[in-house]
Design an enzyme around this catalytic site. Structure first.
Site, mmCIF file in Angstrom:
data_model
loop_
_atom_site.group_PDB
_atom_site.id
_atom_site.type_symbol
_atom_site.label_atom_id
_atom_site.label_comp_id
_atom_site.label_asym_id
_atom_site.label_seq_id
_atom_site.Cartn_x
_atom_site.Cartn_y
_atom_site.Cartn_z
ATOM 1 N N GLU A 1 -3.408 7.917 7.472
ATOM 2 C CA GLU A 1 -4.475 7.089 6.899
ATOM 3 C C GLU A 1 -4.830 5.950 7.847
ATOM 4 O O GLU A 1 -5.993 5.620 8.051
ATOM 5 C CB GLU A 1 -4.043 6.549 5.527
ATOM 6 N N HIS B 1 0.821 -1.208 0.000
ATOM 7 C CA HIS B 1 0.000 0.000 0.000
ATOM 8 C C HIS B 1 0.864 1.273 0.000
ATOM 9 O O HIS B 1 0.564 2.245 -0.696
ATOM 10 C CB HIS B 1 -0.934 -0.027 1.210
ATOM 11 N N GLU C 1 2.001 1.922 -3.391
ATOM 12 C CA GLU C 1 0.897 2.477 -4.189
ATOM 13 C C GLU C 1 0.887 4.011 -4.066
ATOM 14 O O GLU C 1 0.732 4.731 -5.052
ATOM 15 C CB GLU C 1 -0.427 1.868 -3.722
ATOM 16 N N HIS C 2 1.056 4.503 -2.844
ATOM 17 C CA HIS C 2 1.137 5.961 -2.659
ATOM 18 C C HIS C 2 2.328 6.547 -3.418
ATOM 19 O O HIS C 2 2.238 7.602 -4.040
ATOM 20 C CB HIS C 2 1.293 6.290 -1.174
#
Lengths: 462, 458
Positions: free
Chosen positions: B152, B72, B75-76
């Site tokens: 997040e 993840h 992905e950022h």
């Protein structure tokens, strides 16, 4: 296939069916929040609905209802939405919750049908009822297959729940209980507390700022609900939006059939005037890891001529996702927040302008400083020529993908109808966007975002 | 021939007769480039827009302990610039094209998408191809972005009691299988992650032979194939790390976990081990379990809503979920909040009673008919959304099936019998393979609003 709910909290037993199928987010972690995306979408929903060539037909039904119709034959589906000026603003504070209970109880009993029969009939024909309530309006929407037996059955059901709801006492008692439980639960959630307190703070002494409490929901009686339905669900104030696989003649019959038996009440109702709040900060203690921040004020009416300058201007400030100043300064440069945004949500009366973010509580002071600098700078100088050009390009060129489905167009039809926008609004949209100047943006922000009225709400503040 | 589609009157293509209700096979095409990249195109010409997605077969299940969350985090970082593009430039190009874009990470895959006016599709393919091979990762960009990821996590999980419950549930439900780790990663792992961890991840998994492209919209598939060859074709395939099965050992005995967090209502989630879909044609149990989930919680008239929320009123909310199309281990979850005045024990007993009833009696013909109708209607409604169609193709492919199976999956659902539903209810819903997680609500002593009025303090 059905998504597993492992990461999806709050399964709702009676979902208010959204029109788009499929939840993409269970078991998925994304780069930016769904809620954030939705906020942007909603902010632009009431606005951006233009595409050259979409033919919106409009007429007044014999019942008095205003009808907006788009014929589209590619998919065998039909979407109908009916909007009434029956939002939360039309309810006394002591009965707050009445508007939502009225709308949600429509399908718990109508005509000769009880709620199990209504739910069963819908399921048997593959139809879905949806809708919602905001400050201004209550909406009920139907999606059905357009094939005749299914369509006829679905429309008959919709007509019955709209015109002959029975509001069974036992369903009221249950839904009141569930609403109260939700309110108590929301009182523990920092995001919910922040949203509620923000509405209360920017609309002091106005129905837009009244939120349901345990007491107000407890005070709602069956008589209140039946009376609210009689006075606010009338044909005269109804907006009927229809899109799908039917002809004009069929649409005319549908609109009349859905509205001819509605109660006599309704019409052009407007809530009392909005007073601007005084600048200030409200801090609310909460043990959360992150502070939840809302900054804003009541800003514009949907009918305001500054709508387009503010739409374009807000794109560069905080509406344009990763290309906005707030996202760049707060998230990209400093890593202060996952979600940071700004939006205008125009309503019949002055709807809110809001900047929102969540950040580790220890650094909320620093994050607020950055937001303040960004807003102050933007208010003083407006967008750069590059920002302005980029905003216009995205909003004008992106129109196609904001209206590439029946579901999206339905939202636009109802917004045109409810807010009385011109039928040419679609065709005019790109030109209106392109005509906006930096000076207009600056002047519009100066008129509608005055520092002396900006309220800050911080939940989980130290 | 039916009249022109008014909403799409601006399209030259709208002159076609109304299409039949054929499934995705009718207008879907696939090719494979020499470097292993597969390209799947579904033509849907209702509006002049297109969805472009790139799916990588690398999700949190491919991570190692100690670097949870790296899929993840990467992905950022995919938006932070390439050899040819400065950080932030990707989003800017998409926005300027009038489009919007995002990305998401699951346990099984990482996917990126843009929704754009159709004319911008070639540029989107060029941008995605560029970051498939040329990502520049540096310590400075990483340092800012990992803070965003931690925010997040705070937002999604740490301050979200139900998410905490599911995180705890997964951690006991699976002991060996990597699904035990949260997609977003443990906070401690995020705090100790380095930019080299992200770089290693990128170098291992981001390759054309570990990816597929899905395009849905107003396009000609031959043109998309040609563009794919042009932009993705030159990228080099490379060997991927070995994937070990990491199968979960058989569970023998109920597992319970509880989480304390600020809340008012308790919350209960029960998960049973269940099979995933392996062979679309010969499997039966996954289809029967899918029907079972729908009978319990597929629509407004389903059993949970009817019996537990509206009938006995034991539940404030309740749900059931089963997803058999995945790479790893499947499970069947039921969850809910007890109504005020009811307890977790009341709710658990009620949920168990609902399952017991199906174990004893099966389901009715009317219920099976409703599952079929819902399934057919959902497929038709799905065609109103390009994104929903792209997600359907991508999701099935991620699980190792083919988009060609989508129609079969739906047909199979329609063949499930009451006896089969009863049989899977008996076979899989045993306490030996059950894990239960509960939220133990804690008072929020500091949360009382100071004044009920809307007055603003200065």
């Amino acid at each position: 296939m059905k998504q597993n709910k492992l990461n999806a909290p709050h399964p709702h037993p009676r979902p208010r069916a959204g029109l788009l199928v499929g939840s993409l987010r269970s078991n998925i972690v994304g780069r930016s929040l769904t809620r954030f995306t939705l906020t942007c979408l909603l902010a632009s929903l009431t606005s951006t609905l233009a595409f050259a060539g979409v033919k919106i037909e409009h007429w007044i039904a014999p019942s008095g209802a205003k009808v907006y119709f788009v014929e589209t034959r590619v998919l065998p589906i039909l979407d109908v939405q009916i909007d009434f000026a029956a939002g939360t603003a039309f309810v006394p504070a002591a009965k707050s919750g009445l508007a939502s209970l009225t709308q949600s109880l429509l399908e718990t009993g109508a005509g000769d049908l009880d709620e199990e029969q209504i739910a069963g009939k819908l399921v048997d024909i593959g139809a879905r009822l949806g809708g919602g309530v905001d400050n201004d309006r209550a909406s009920i929407s139907l999606r059905t297959l357009a094939t005749k037996p299914e369509r006829e059955a679905a429309l008959e059901l919709l007509r019955t729940v709209l015109s002959a709801p029975t509001f069974p006492p036992s369903a009221l008692e249950r839904e009141r209980g569930r609403t109260i439980a939700s309110i108590r639960e929301a009182e523990t959630r920092p995001d919910a507390i922040a949203g509620k307190r923000f509405a209360m703070a920017i609309y002091p002494d106005h129905p837009y700022g009244v939120v349901p409490t345990v007491d107000s929901v407890s005070a709602v009686t069956r008589e209140d609900i039946a009376a609210f339905h009689r006075s606010h669900y009338g044909a005269k104030g109804a907006i009927v939006s229809i899109i799908g696989d039917v002809s004009r003649a069929e649409a005319e019959a549908i609109a009349q059939r859905l509205t001819e038996a509605l109660p006599a009440g309704g019409g052009d109702l407007v809530p009392p005037p909005v007073k601007k709040p005084l600048r200030g900060t409200i801090k609310i203690a909460h043990p959360a890891a992150q502070s939840h921040v809302h900054i804003g004020l009541p800003a514009i009416r949907r009918s305001d001529a500054d709508y387009f300058p503010l739409l374009v201007g807000n794109y560069s400030l905080g509406g344009g996702g990763f290309v906005s100043r707030l996202m760049k300064e707060v998230r990209e440069k400093r890593g202060y927040a996952y979600s940071v945004y700004s939006y205008f949500a125009p309503r019949k009366l002055e709807g809110p302008f809001e900047i929102g973010l969540q950040t580790k509580r220890e650094q909320v002071g620093e994050a607020l400083k950055v937001v303040d600098q960004v807003l102050t700078e933007y208010m003083a100088k407006g967008p750069t020529p590059q920002e302005l050009a980029a905003a216009k390009k995205n909003l004008a060129d992106g129109l196609a993908l904001r209206m590439d489905s029946n579901a999206k167009l339905l939202g636009y039809l109802s917004a045109i109808g409810f807010y009385g926008l011109p039928l040419t609004y679609l065709d005019d949209f790109p030109a209106k966007i392109k005509a906006v100047t930096a000076e207009q943006v600056k002047a519009a922000f100066a008129r509608h975002v005055k520092a002396e009225n900006l309220v800050t709400v911080i939940v989980a503040a130290d | 021939m039916k009249p022109l589609l008014a909403a799409c009157a601006m399209l030259a293509f709208a002159v076609s007769p109304a299409p039949t209700l054929a499934g995705p096979l009718a207008s879907t095409f696939e090719t494979r480039l020499a470097n292993g990249l597969r390209v799947i195109v579904k033509e849907d010409r209702r509006a002049p827009t297109a969805v472009h997605m790139v799916w990588y077969r690398a999700g949190s299940m491919d991570e190692k302990d100690g670097t949870s969350g790296v899929a993840h985090a990467l992905e950022h970082l995919m938006f932070k610039g390439t050899k040819n593009l400065r950080a932030g430039e990707f989003n800017k190009r998409v926005a300027e094209a009038g489009g919007r874009d995002n990305a998401f990470t699951s346990r099984d895959y990482t996917a990126y998408f843009q929704i754009v006016p159709r004319a911008a599709l070639p540029q989107m393919m060029k941008l995605e191809a560029d970051r498939m091979a040329n990502l520049t990762l540096d310590a400075k960009e990483f340092a800012a972005e990992i803070k965003v990821v931690m925010e997040e996590r705070r937002l999604r999980t740490d301050d979200n009691p139900h998410a905490l419950v599911h995180e705890a549930l997964n951690s006991v439900l699976f002991q060996a299988h990597p699904y035990r780790r949260p997609i977003i990663g443990w906070m401690d792992d995020l705090e100790h992650m380095s930019w080299q961890d992200a770089r290693d991840w990128y170098q291992q998994w981001y390759a054309p032979n570990n990816a597929y492209v899905v395009v849905v919209g107003d396009v000609d598939h031959r043109e998309v194939f040609r563009l794919a060859q042009k932009y993705y074709g030159p990228l080099k395939a490379h060997a991927l790390p070995q994937r070990k099965p990491q199968n979960e050992p058989e569970q023998a005995g109920i597992r319970r976990v509880s989480v304390k967090a600020p809340a008012k209502l308790p919350y209960l989630a029960m998960a049973w081990k269940a099979p995933r879909l392996k062979d679309v044609h010969s499997d039966r149990d996954p289809y029967a379990l899918d029907v079972l989930a729908s009978v319990l919680d597929g629509h407004d008239a389903s059993r949970f809503a009817r019996n537990l929320v509206r009938g006995t009123r034991v539940a404030q909310s309740v749900g059931a979920g089963y997803d058999p199309t995945l790479r790893g281990e499947a499970n069947f979850v039921v969850d809910g909040q007890p109504a005020e005045g009811k307890t977790i024990a009341d709710l658990e007993a009620a949920l168990r009673a609902e399952i017991k009833r199906i174990q004893d009696e099966g389901v009715s013909a009317e219920e099976l008919a409703r599952v079929k109708i819902q399934s057919i209607a959902a497929q038709i409604y799905k065609r109103d959304s390009l994104m929903a169609q792209a997600m359907e193709i991508g999701g099935v492919e991620a699980a190792g099936q083919s988009w060609r199976d989508i129609d079969t999956l739906l047909e199979k659902i329609k063949t499930v019998t009451s006896e089969e539903v009863q049989a899977v209810a008996r076979k899989y819903f045993t306490d030996d393979t059950l894990s239960i997680a509960v939220l133990d609500p804690q008072p929020v002593d500091q949360s009382k609003p100071k004044k009920p009025s809307g007055a603003v303090r200065h």
